[in-house]
Design a protein around this motif. Structure first.
Motif, PDB file in Angstrom:
ATOM      1  N   ASN A 291       9.798  29.309 -20.696  1.00 38.11           N
ATOM      2  CA  ASN A 291      10.264  27.955 -20.884  1.00 38.11           C
ATOM      3  C   ASN A 291       9.200  27.221 -21.727  1.00 38.11           C
ATOM      4  O   ASN A 291       9.258  25.963 -21.878  1.00 38.11           O
ATOM      5  N   GLY A 292       7.946  27.836 -21.828  1.00 38.82           N
ATOM      6  CA  GLY A 292       6.956  27.227 -22.772  1.00 38.82           C
ATOM      7  C   GLY A 292       5.981  26.648 -21.695  1.00 38.82           C
ATOM      8  O   GLY A 292       6.145  26.489 -20.685  1.00 38.82           O
ATOM      9  N   THR A 293       4.581  26.484 -22.200  1.00 38.17           N
ATOM     10  CA  THR A 293       3.496  26.040 -21.449  1.00 38.17           C
ATOM     11  C   THR A 293       3.789  24.550 -20.896  1.00 38.17           C
ATOM     12  O   THR A 293       3.560  24.303 -19.873  1.00 38.17           O
ATOM     13  N   ALA A 294       4.359  23.693 -21.767  1.00 32.39           N
ATOM     14  CA  ALA A 294       4.501  22.365 -21.491  1.00 32.39           C
ATOM     15  C   ALA A 294       5.473  22.217 -20.256  1.00 32.39           C
ATOM     16  O   ALA A 294       5.139  21.330 -19.409  1.00 32.39           O
ATOM     17  N   TYR A 295       6.712  23.123 -19.965  1.00 28.66           N
ATOM     18  CA  TYR A 295       7.395  22.977 -19.042  1.00 28.66           C
ATOM     19  C   TYR A 295       6.483  23.580 -17.852  1.00 28.66           C
ATOM     20  O   TYR A 295       6.791  22.839 -16.891  1.00 28.66           O
ATOM     21  N   ASN A 296       5.852  24.499 -17.831  1.00 29.58           N
ATOM     22  CA  ASN A 296       5.108  24.984 -16.530  1.00 29.58           C
ATOM     23  C   ASN A 296       4.215  23.636 -16.080  1.00 29.58           C
ATOM     24  O   ASN A 296       4.058  23.550 -15.094  1.00 29.58           O
ATOM     25  N   ALA A 297       3.592  23.226 -17.280  1.00 32.44           N
ATOM     26  CA  ALA A 297       2.408  22.294 -16.854  1.00 32.44           C
ATOM     27  C   ALA A 297       3.263  21.311 -16.109  1.00 32.44           C
ATOM     28  O   ALA A 297       2.747  20.541 -15.339  1.00 32.44           O
TER      29      ALA A 297
ATOM     30  N   TYR B 199       7.241  12.299 -17.177  1.00 33.11           N
ATOM     31  CA  TYR B 199       8.424  13.073 -17.730  1.00 33.11           C
ATOM     32  C   TYR B 199       9.583  12.108 -18.730  1.00 33.11           C
ATOM     33  O   TYR B 199       9.931  12.752 -19.722  1.00 33.11           O
ATOM     34  N   ALA B 200       9.761  10.999 -18.256  1.00 31.67           N
ATOM     35  CA  ALA B 200      10.481  10.212 -19.295  1.00 31.67           C
ATOM     36  C   ALA B 200       9.916  10.289 -20.565  1.00 31.67           C
ATOM     37  O   ALA B 200      10.839  10.359 -21.189  1.00 31.67           O
ATOM     38  N   VAL B 201       8.842   9.789 -20.885  1.00 31.53           N
ATOM     39  CA  VAL B 201       8.186   9.619 -22.045  1.00 31.53           C
ATOM     40  C   VAL B 201       8.110  11.185 -22.773  1.00 31.53           C
ATOM     41  O   VAL B 201       8.629  11.251 -23.935  1.00 31.53           O
ATOM     42  N   ALA B 202       7.916  12.094 -22.054  1.00 30.93           N
ATOM     43  CA  ALA B 202       7.876  13.746 -22.984  1.00 30.93           C
ATOM     44  C   ALA B 202       9.006  14.256 -23.124  1.00 30.93           C
ATOM     45  O   ALA B 202       9.128  14.695 -24.432  1.00 30.93           O
ATOM     46  N   LEU B 203      10.167  13.693 -22.345  1.00 31.38           N
ATOM     47  CA  LEU B 203      11.423  14.379 -22.518  1.00 31.38           C
ATOM     48  C   LEU B 203      12.241  13.634 -23.436  1.00 31.38           C
ATOM     49  O   LEU B 203      12.768  13.882 -24.357  1.00 31.38           O
TER      50      LEU B 203
END
Length: 305
Positions: free
Chosen positions: A151-157, A263-267
């Motif tokens: 799911n990608g590095t950003a998801y895990n981070a 989370y809100a900003v990134a998503l």
């Protein structure tokens, strides 16, 4: 005098290898006793045998040969070994974390219950990603459909940071953890948001069926249809809507303030750009049908048209 022999539920084939049958679900079948008659010969020591003609009629799928599929092997894309391990891991983590959450809440009254509660949400989410795909979109199901490792590095981070915020605020900044947290109301609110998001995403995947993909496609495959019924009549991208609110709900549930904003900003940024890019392809696939659908139905994600 003719001697009658009775076939048992286990036995050997003519070449000496064990005969093993299974029902449609893959579990051992209970085979009724099938009588066979041997000639009137006292020296007949062959013993009981299956009447395979009867078995083929009663259980046609059980005696058919299974085709070799290399994708099911340990290193294949549909590795049964990997699928079994990931399913077991999700189920074990979910059960253990739910029990630990109850123990820490009821017996210890320790705010660290938020950590196992967060991992319980994650384990259920990843299991349902695979289950819904396997149930409604079988041609695309893979061991990677759990989305645990791809799911990608950003998801895990992001999830790592959420877990760290729970731990750090519990042991070093407990006063900050209590800010804007109003048990049980904020906890119930978080649970409701998580449930709504999860149901929306799983329903979207189920109703789209074989038209759903975890990753955007660049070419239109045979049978690819524009889905506009059910939950898709309410949201253009209900799986994105579901994940957006599910992720925010997990942070409300555990009382994370920093990660809630992050989370809100990134998503929002992720889905804003993804929807624009994906809909260019959908317009190429479906033309005016998609343009009309886009005018009628919104995404239901804030500030994502």
């Amino acid at each position: 005098m003719a001697r009658q022999s009775i076939a048992r539920t286990s036995g050997s084939s003519a070449n000496g290898h064990p005969t093993q049958l299974a029902n449609a679900e893959g579990t051992p079948a209970t085979i009724p006793l099938v009588p066979t008659h041997s000639p009137d010969n006292d020296d007949d020591d062959e013993g009981p045998r299956f009447d395979f003609d009867v078995l083929r009629k009663r259980y046609p799928g059980n005696v058919a040969p299974v085709p070799h599929d290399p994708t099911l092997l340990r290193t294949g894309s549909r590795s049964l070994t990997s699928i079994g391990l990931q399913a077991f891991g999700c189920g074990f983590t979910l059960a253990a974390c739910l029990l630990l959450t109850l123990y820490l809440t009821v017996e210890k009254q320790d705010p660290i219950w938020r950590l196992p509660a967060f991992f319980a949400c994650l384990s259920l989410f990843h299991f349902l990603e695979y289950y819904i795909t396997a149930r409604f979109n079988l041609p695309t199901v893979r061991a990677a459909s759990f989305l645990l490792f791809n799911n990608g590095t950003a998801y895990n981070a992001a999830h790592t940071c959420a877990a760290l915020e729970i731990i750090v605020t519990r042991y070093w900044f407990p006063d900050f953890q209590r800010v804007l947290v109003y048990p049980p109301y904020s906890i119930l609110l978080g649970l409701v948001i998580v449930a709504v998001g999860q149901v929306a995403r799983s329903t979207a995947m189920a109703q789209a069926g074989t038209n759903f993909n975890h990753t955007p496609v660049q070419t239109r495959k045979d049978g690819h249809e524009l889905v506009t019924h059910g939950i898709y009549s309410w949201s253009r991208h209900p799986s994105y809507f579901g994940f957006f609110w599910w992720a925010l709900g997990t942070q409300v549930l555990v009382g994370n303030k920093i990660c809630l904003v992050a989370y809100a900003v990134a998503l929002w940024r992720f889905f804003y750009t993804r929807v624009i890019a994906e809909e260019r392809t959908l317009v190429e696939f479906f033309g005016d049908d998609y343009r009309d659908y886009r005018k009628r139905v919104g995404t239901r994600i804030p500030f994502v048209p």
